[in-house]
Design a protein around this motif. Sequence first.
Motif, PDB file in Angstrom:
ATOM      1  N   ARG A 502      -0.161  -7.949   7.703  1.00  0.00           N
ATOM      2  CA  ARG A 502       1.058  -7.128   7.686  1.00  0.00           C
ATOM      3  C   ARG A 502       1.302  -6.524   6.296  1.00  0.00           C
ATOM      4  O   ARG A 502       1.646  -5.347   6.176  1.00  0.00           O
ATOM      5  N   ALA A 503       1.100  -7.296   5.268  1.00  0.00           N
ATOM      6  CA  ALA A 503       1.317  -6.801   3.910  1.00  0.00           C
ATOM      7  C   ALA A 503       0.334  -5.681   3.572  1.00  0.00           C
ATOM      8  O   ALA A 503       0.708  -4.684   2.945  1.00  0.00           O
ATOM      9  N   LEU A 504      -0.932  -5.839   3.979  1.00  0.00           N
ATOM     10  CA  LEU A 504      -1.927  -4.808   3.699  1.00  0.00           C
ATOM     11  C   LEU A 504      -1.622  -3.521   4.461  1.00  0.00           C
ATOM     12  O   LEU A 504      -2.012  -2.427   4.014  1.00  0.00           O
ATOM     13  N   GLU A 505      -0.946  -3.624   5.574  1.00  0.00           N
ATOM     14  CA  GLU A 505      -0.619  -2.437   6.357  1.00  0.00           C
ATOM     15  C   GLU A 505       0.604  -1.703   5.806  1.00  0.00           C
ATOM     16  O   GLU A 505       0.649  -0.460   5.832  1.00  0.00           O
ATOM     17  N   LEU A 506       1.583  -2.429   5.268  1.00  0.00           N
ATOM     18  CA  LEU A 506       2.873  -1.816   4.946  1.00  0.00           C
ATOM     19  C   LEU A 506       3.202  -1.719   3.462  1.00  0.00           C
ATOM     20  O   LEU A 506       3.965  -0.830   3.075  1.00  0.00           O
ATOM     21  N   PHE A 507       2.686  -2.600   2.633  1.00  0.00           N
ATOM     22  CA  PHE A 507       3.244  -2.741   1.285  1.00  0.00           C
ATOM     23  C   PHE A 507       2.252  -2.467   0.159  1.00  0.00           C
ATOM     24  O   PHE A 507       2.441  -2.952  -0.945  1.00  0.00           O
ATOM     25  N   THR A 508       1.228  -1.687   0.400  1.00  0.00           N
ATOM     26  CA  THR A 508       0.253  -1.386  -0.636  1.00  0.00           C
ATOM     27  C   THR A 508       0.642  -0.118  -1.400  1.00  0.00           C
ATOM     28  O   THR A 508       1.442   0.706  -0.932  1.00  0.00           O
ATOM     29  N   VAL A 509       0.067   0.033  -2.574  1.00  0.00           N
ATOM     30  CA  VAL A 509       0.294   1.240  -3.379  1.00  0.00           C
ATOM     31  C   VAL A 509      -0.172   2.475  -2.617  1.00  0.00           C
ATOM     32  O   VAL A 509       0.483   3.532  -2.666  1.00  0.00           O
ATOM     33  N   GLU A 510      -1.258   2.358  -1.909  1.00  0.00           N
ATOM     34  CA  GLU A 510      -1.817   3.520  -1.200  1.00  0.00           C
ATOM     35  C   GLU A 510      -0.853   4.073  -0.158  1.00  0.00           C
ATOM     36  O   GLU A 510      -0.669   5.292  -0.059  1.00  0.00           O
ATOM     37  N   GLN A 511      -0.215   3.182   0.608  1.00  0.00           N
ATOM     38  CA  GLN A 511       0.714   3.693   1.624  1.00  0.00           C
ATOM     39  C   GLN A 511       1.931   4.312   0.974  1.00  0.00           C
ATOM     40  O   GLN A 511       2.492   5.283   1.486  1.00  0.00           O
ATOM     41  N   ASN A 512       2.362   3.790  -0.168  1.00  0.00           N
ATOM     42  CA  ASN A 512       3.509   4.348  -0.867  1.00  0.00           C
ATOM     43  C   ASN A 512       3.212   5.751  -1.371  1.00  0.00           C
ATOM     44  O   ASN A 512       4.020   6.683  -1.195  1.00  0.00           O
ATOM     45  N   ILE A 513       2.043   5.934  -1.983  1.00  0.00           N
ATOM     46  CA  ILE A 513       1.663   7.246  -2.511  1.00  0.00           C
ATOM     47  C   ILE A 513       1.487   8.253  -1.384  1.00  0.00           C
ATOM     48  O   ILE A 513       1.930   9.407  -1.480  1.00  0.00           O
ATOM     49  N   THR A 514       0.855   7.835  -0.305  1.00  0.00           N
ATOM     50  CA  THR A 514       0.653   8.731   0.837  1.00  0.00           C
ATOM     51  C   THR A 514       1.986   9.185   1.424  1.00  0.00           C
ATOM     52  O   THR A 514       2.160  10.361   1.768  1.00  0.00           O
ATOM     53  N   ALA A 515       2.943   8.261   1.525  1.00  0.00           N
ATOM     54  CA  ALA A 515       4.250   8.605   2.080  1.00  0.00           C
ATOM     55  C   ALA A 515       4.966   9.631   1.206  1.00  0.00           C
ATOM     56  O   ALA A 515       5.514  10.619   1.714  1.00  0.00           O
ATOM     57  N   PHE A 516       4.966   9.425  -0.108  1.00  0.00           N
ATOM     58  CA  PHE A 516       5.659  10.368  -0.986  1.00  0.00           C
ATOM     59  C   PHE A 516       4.946  11.719  -1.044  1.00  0.00           C
ATOM     60  O   PHE A 516       5.595  12.763  -1.153  1.00  0.00           O
ATOM     61  N   HIS A 517       3.630  11.708  -0.973  1.00  0.00           N
ATOM     62  CA  HIS A 517       2.898  12.976  -0.950  1.00  0.00           C
ATOM     63  C   HIS A 517       3.306  13.788   0.284  1.00  0.00           C
ATOM     64  O   HIS A 517       3.547  15.009   0.184  1.00  0.00           O
ATOM     65  N   SER A 518       3.411  13.143   1.415  1.00  0.00           N
ATOM     66  CA  SER A 518       3.833  13.825   2.633  1.00  0.00           C
ATOM     67  C   SER A 518       5.254  14.344   2.514  1.00  0.00           C
ATOM     68  O   SER A 518       5.573  15.469   2.942  1.00  0.00           O
ATOM     69  N   ILE A 519       6.148  13.535   1.926  1.00  0.00           N
ATOM     70  CA  ILE A 519       7.541  13.952   1.764  1.00  0.00           C
ATOM     71  C   ILE A 519       7.649  15.133   0.808  1.00  0.00           C
ATOM     72  O   ILE A 519       8.409  16.083   1.051  1.00  0.00           O
ATOM     73  N   TYR A 520       6.897  15.108  -0.287  1.00  0.00           N
ATOM     74  CA  TYR A 520       6.911  16.231  -1.223  1.00  0.00           C
ATOM     75  C   TYR A 520       6.545  17.532  -0.519  1.00  0.00           C
ATOM     76  O   TYR A 520       7.233  18.560  -0.658  1.00  0.00           O
TER      77      TYR A 520
END
Length: 607
Positions: A502-520
Amino acid sequence: MRIGLLTEGGYPYVSGDARLWCDRLVRGLGQHEFDIYALSRSEEQEDEGWIQLPSQVSRVRTAPLWTADDDGVGYGRRARRRFADCYGELAAAICAGDALGGATESGSGGSVGAAERTGTASAAVADRFGSALYGLAELARDEGGLVGALRSEGAVRALERACRAPGALRAARTARVPDLLTVAAQVERALRPLSLDWYEDDGLGSVDLCHATSGGAAALPGLLAHHFSGVPLLVTEYGVQLRAHYLGPREDLEGRAATASARALLAAFHGRLTAEAYRQATVITPGNTHARRWQERCGADRSRIRTVYPGMEASRFSEVGERAESADPDTLVWVGRIEPAKDLVTLLHAFADIRKEEPKARLRIVGAPAEGLEGATYLAHCRALAAQLFSDEADDVHAVGDNPVSFEEIGGPEVPTLPEAYAAGAVVVLSSVVEGFPISLVEAMFSGRATVSTDVGAVVEVIGGTGLVVPPRNPRALAEACVSLLRDSPRRSRLGAAARARALELFTVEQNITAFHSIYLDIVTRCPVPRVLVGESGEPLPFAVPAEARVPARWSESGTRLVTGRPGPGWAAGPPVRGDSLGLAPGSARAASTASGEPVPAGEGAW
């Protein structure tokens, strides 16, 4: 894309809030260009310098939020009248009976019904506050600053009239002169960003998007960039600033205890400012559902909210998480900062019950005390309690040897690294009574450990059924959950594996960066900044902004950017600093220089 990253008390400084995730975000989005606008919180923070910045940081501007000299701006009669009108409207909105942010008639937070009323504050009062705020910003831009005016007797008198007006908060009506002075000083401090010259066409007016990394003061420059230039605003809150104002120290700027009247007025002011940031933001990104509920209660539009979990380095814990459990199966581990909110007292009492069921059980408390006297005092109290509860196994209150409870710090011989701390036990325990996003819990999940946690903050959301959750301040329930896992090795293994997945799916640096890139991309696509260039005749020039202006190499610009507009305030002096010329290591900011070769003291670089 050009991003204006707005921070308060954190990035790019060596110490402070949001430093790590901001640095990971900037480094992970190398295809974009970042301008950093940072507000510092203390002289010590500035003296520590900046971290080394990546090449995609074009420039940095900083200003101190902790001090501001009188700007020496003298207002004429018309300007004084404008200030009186705007500040009077601001004070009236703060003192309004339905003030947002939990300022109820008693000034203490109120009932559920009162909270619902505060969460749906009238649009008329919100418009009144916003108009007054932007009126003050326009006055600062026209006249050269607000510091002197906000400290004037006229500001205190305007606040007093608002407190005495019909329909004002009951707590406001009982405010005395010392309370008014306290509130006026805090409001002046919070509104210092209005006096900065960050909002010209070559400053925040030239970026494609403002990203405020917290609410409060960090979001204020974004509000002004949106007001003056139409720049869209993204607000990220991993810890809701308004909640911090409620739970933080109840003292004025000189360390004196603030009265209930002063606290109520300040809560109303911060509530109004928070509501305005939420109202103008294109997108709001809380770090968890717990923060999202706070934002919705404070007036945030649910359709604009997108939860983005903090990103953490999973690779640090990969070796521990991927290997089979090798720790002592009878050992419990607690990791964190030792302070009252972590409620180690309850954990120690629970461990006394655990020892009755499992005599071989041991508890390892790994962490350093919080800064200041309170942390050291609490650690001493916990040590004494451990010696008292297990007195037959300890020689005195400082004994550790045979005592089943040990107090250790990262870097010691037994726990050299943080991953080794989680690897030291079969079960990781979290006993907090107050928690935002539980970082230690996520680290335990990365390490593949079964966990027992108290139901506070975002714990249930983070754990998601991969660990046991019990009520806070309940030693018996905490003990029973720990005993059940200590006795069931297969269950520990299943929960640990599920937690790591669960942690590897939701709480990694990669998912955070991908989410903000999409939002930008989504924000810039839906809300482009309207920039119209005109010729000498005053007529618009079509195609004046070339398409390649969007290319990261900035083909349409020269190597340097010219600075336009009025001189900035003296308390935020210094030239803008190009980020790609810094190459700063921690503590070496004083060695940095601008393109002209002039030295830049640590923490400076603002106008």
